[in-house]
Design a protein around this motif. Structure first.
Motif, PDB file in Angstrom:
ATOM      1  N   UNK A 103     -23.264 -33.037  19.087  1.00  9.45           N
ATOM      2  CA  UNK A 103     -23.507 -34.299  17.633  1.00  9.45           C
ATOM      3  C   UNK A 103     -22.267 -33.934  17.231  1.00  9.45           C
ATOM      4  N   UNK A 104     -22.529 -34.979  16.127  1.00 13.20           N
ATOM      5  CA  UNK A 104     -21.298 -35.134  15.426  1.00 13.20           C
ATOM      6  C   UNK A 104     -21.637 -34.535  13.647  1.00 13.20           C
ATOM      7  N   UNK A 105     -21.258 -34.599  13.164  1.00 13.61           N
ATOM      8  CA  UNK A 105     -21.498 -34.075  11.385  1.00 13.61           C
ATOM      9  C   UNK A 105     -22.663 -35.328  11.010  1.00 13.61           C
ATOM     10  N   UNK A 106     -22.340 -36.675  11.248  1.00 12.69           N
ATOM     11  CA  UNK A 106     -23.465 -37.222  10.564  1.00 12.69           C
ATOM     12  C   UNK A 106     -24.713 -37.473  11.737  1.00 12.69           C
ATOM     13  N   UNK A 107     -25.056 -36.965  13.100  1.00 15.27           N
ATOM     14  CA  UNK A 107     -26.092 -37.559  12.964  1.00 15.27           C
ATOM     15  C   UNK A 107     -26.345 -36.023  12.421  1.00 15.27           C
ATOM     16  N   UNK A 108     -26.082 -34.784  12.644  1.00 17.81           N
ATOM     17  CA  UNK A 108     -26.387 -33.212  12.680  1.00 17.81           C
ATOM     18  C   UNK A 108     -26.813 -33.713  11.088  1.00 17.81           C
ATOM     19  N   UNK A 109     -26.527 -34.218   9.934  1.00 11.33           N
ATOM     20  CA  UNK A 109     -27.008 -34.056   8.386  1.00 11.33           C
ATOM     21  C   UNK A 109     -28.451 -34.682   8.431  1.00 11.33           C
ATOM     22  N   UNK A 110     -28.474 -36.092   9.832  1.00  8.18           N
ATOM     23  CA  UNK A 110     -30.311 -36.556   9.433  1.00  8.18           C
ATOM     24  C   UNK A 110     -31.226 -35.603  10.260  1.00  8.18           C
ATOM     25  N   UNK A 111     -30.640 -34.359  10.771  1.00 10.92           N
ATOM     26  CA  UNK A 111     -31.645 -33.549  11.327  1.00 10.92           C
ATOM     27  C   UNK A 111     -31.756 -31.765  11.246  1.00 10.92           C
ATOM     28  N   UNK A 112     -30.945 -31.428  10.190  1.00 10.52           N
ATOM     29  CA  UNK A 112     -30.357 -30.195  11.049  1.00 10.52           C
ATOM     30  C   UNK A 112     -30.296 -30.061   9.121  1.00 10.52           C
ATOM     31  N   UNK A 113     -30.309 -28.354   9.263  1.00  9.96           N
ATOM     32  CA  UNK A 113     -30.805 -27.954   7.742  1.00  9.96           C
ATOM     33  C   UNK A 113     -30.467 -26.823   7.316  1.00  9.96           C
ATOM     34  N   UNK A 114     -30.101 -26.622   6.034  1.00 11.90           N
ATOM     35  CA  UNK A 114     -29.318 -25.327   5.732  1.00 11.90           C
ATOM     36  C   UNK A 114     -29.854 -23.657   6.001  1.00 11.90           C
ATOM     37  N   UNK A 115     -29.402 -22.895   6.753  1.00 15.44           N
ATOM     38  CA  UNK A 115     -29.408 -21.661   7.749  1.00 15.44           C
ATOM     39  C   UNK A 115     -29.747 -21.413   8.599  1.00 15.44           C
ATOM     40  N   UNK A 116     -29.672 -22.629   9.503  1.00 14.16           N
ATOM     41  CA  UNK A 116     -30.344 -22.748  10.752  1.00 14.16           C
ATOM     42  C   UNK A 116     -29.054 -21.881  11.105  1.00 14.16           C
ATOM     43  N   UNK A 117     -28.695 -21.780  12.869  1.00 13.04           N
ATOM     44  CA  UNK A 117     -27.413 -21.341  13.684  1.00 13.04           C
ATOM     45  C   UNK A 117     -27.879 -22.144  14.459  1.00 13.04           C
ATOM     46  N   UNK A 118     -25.846 -22.867  14.847  1.00 15.24           N
ATOM     47  CA  UNK A 118     -25.851 -23.974  15.580  1.00 15.24           C
ATOM     48  C   UNK A 118     -24.577 -23.216  16.514  1.00 15.24           C
ATOM     49  N   UNK A 119     -24.423 -23.899  17.328  1.00 12.42           N
ATOM     50  CA  UNK A 119     -22.857 -23.346  18.014  1.00 12.42           C
ATOM     51  C   UNK A 119     -21.706 -24.741  17.565  1.00 12.42           C
ATOM     52  N   UNK A 120     -20.635 -24.559  17.460  1.00  6.89           N
ATOM     53  CA  UNK A 120     -19.289 -25.615  17.102  1.00  6.89           C
ATOM     54  C   UNK A 120     -18.232 -25.249  18.102  1.00  6.89           C
ATOM     55  N   UNK A 121     -17.925 -26.316  18.130  1.00  5.29           N
ATOM     56  CA  UNK A 121     -16.350 -26.234  19.131  1.00  5.29           C
ATOM     57  C   UNK A 121     -15.581 -27.867  18.893  1.00  5.29           C
ATOM     58  N   UNK A 122     -14.212 -27.196  18.471  1.00  2.35           N
ATOM     59  CA  UNK A 122     -13.141 -28.673  18.447  1.00  2.35           C
ATOM     60  C   UNK A 122     -11.785 -27.958  19.234  1.00  2.35           C
ATOM     61  N   UNK A 123     -11.488 -28.678  20.214  1.00  2.00           N
ATOM     62  CA  UNK A 123      -9.487 -28.495  20.567  1.00  2.00           C
ATOM     63  C   UNK A 123      -9.707 -30.126  20.510  1.00  2.00           C
ATOM     64  N   UNK A 124      -8.939 -30.900  19.986  1.00  2.00           N
ATOM     65  CA  UNK A 124      -7.808 -31.962  19.785  1.00  2.00           C
ATOM     66  C   UNK A 124      -6.918 -32.041  19.038  1.00  2.00           C
ATOM     67  N   UNK A 125      -5.572 -33.313  20.064  1.00  2.00           N
ATOM     68  CA  UNK A 125      -4.429 -32.822  19.903  1.00  2.00           C
ATOM     69  C   UNK A 125      -4.299 -34.552  19.468  1.00  2.00           C
ATOM     70  N   UNK A 126      -3.691 -34.915  18.102  1.00  2.00           N
ATOM     71  CA  UNK A 126      -2.823 -36.280  17.692  1.00  2.00           C
ATOM     72  C   UNK A 126      -1.768 -36.660  18.677  1.00  2.00           C
ATOM     73  N   UNK A 127      -0.692 -35.472  18.079  1.00  4.38           N
ATOM     74  CA  UNK A 127       0.412 -35.734  18.656  1.00  4.38           C
ATOM     75  C   UNK A 127       0.347 -34.632  19.687  1.00  4.38           C
TER      76      UNK A 127
END
Length: 140
Positions: free
Chosen positions: A1-25
């Motif tokens: 999920x992205x930030x907007x989706x997570x903002x609706x269900x997530x809460x401060x203090x919880x542990x989650x997993x993140x990643x991102x690997x993108x090139x614009x150019x």
């Protein structure tokens, strides 16, 4: 999920997993490269005085192997945002497996883009070499 989706269900203090690997150019550095990692969601009220996180009320802090929360601040959005456009969100997951799978998919997509760029560049250089060879041949 992205930030907007997570903002609706997530809460401060919880542990989650993140990643991102993108090139614009693909001829430049990646816009963001964050390998899969476990993080804690932290309120921006706990930011150091010299730090700012835009377009979000929270940020992430990595968790080391021993479960200790590190001081590094990871913003939910990359640095491509400007005014009304916030940029692109990190990918946020509740499980390590989902995060690793998404990261693998991003890596495979990047590989495809690099392979295509390699083919295009080789074709371009072959064309230029042929043009120069014709010039050289015409002068001999």
């Amino acid at each position: 999920m992205n930030h907007k989706e997570y903002s609706e269900v997530g809460r401060v203090g919880e542990e989650v997993w993140i990643c991102d690997y993108r090139y614009n150019d693909i001829d430049n550095q990646p816009i963001r490269h964050i390998t899969p990692r476990k993080v804690v969601v932290v309120s921006n009220e706990e930011l150091p005085k010299n730090k700012r996180v835009y377009y979000s009320n929270f940020h992430f802090r990595p968790v080391n192997e021993k479960g200790k929360v590190l001081s590094q601040v990871i913003a939910p959005y990359d640095n491509t945002g400007y005014r009304a456009y916030s940029g692109t969100s990190l990918n946020i997951f509740y499980t390590r497996e989902e995060c690793k799978q998404h990261y693998l998919n991003q890596c495979l997509e990047n590989l495809k883009r690099f392979e295509q760029a390699k083919i295009s560049k080789i074709a371009y250089y072959d064309m230029k070499i042929e043009e120069i060879n014709k010039e050289v041949t015409s002068l001999l």
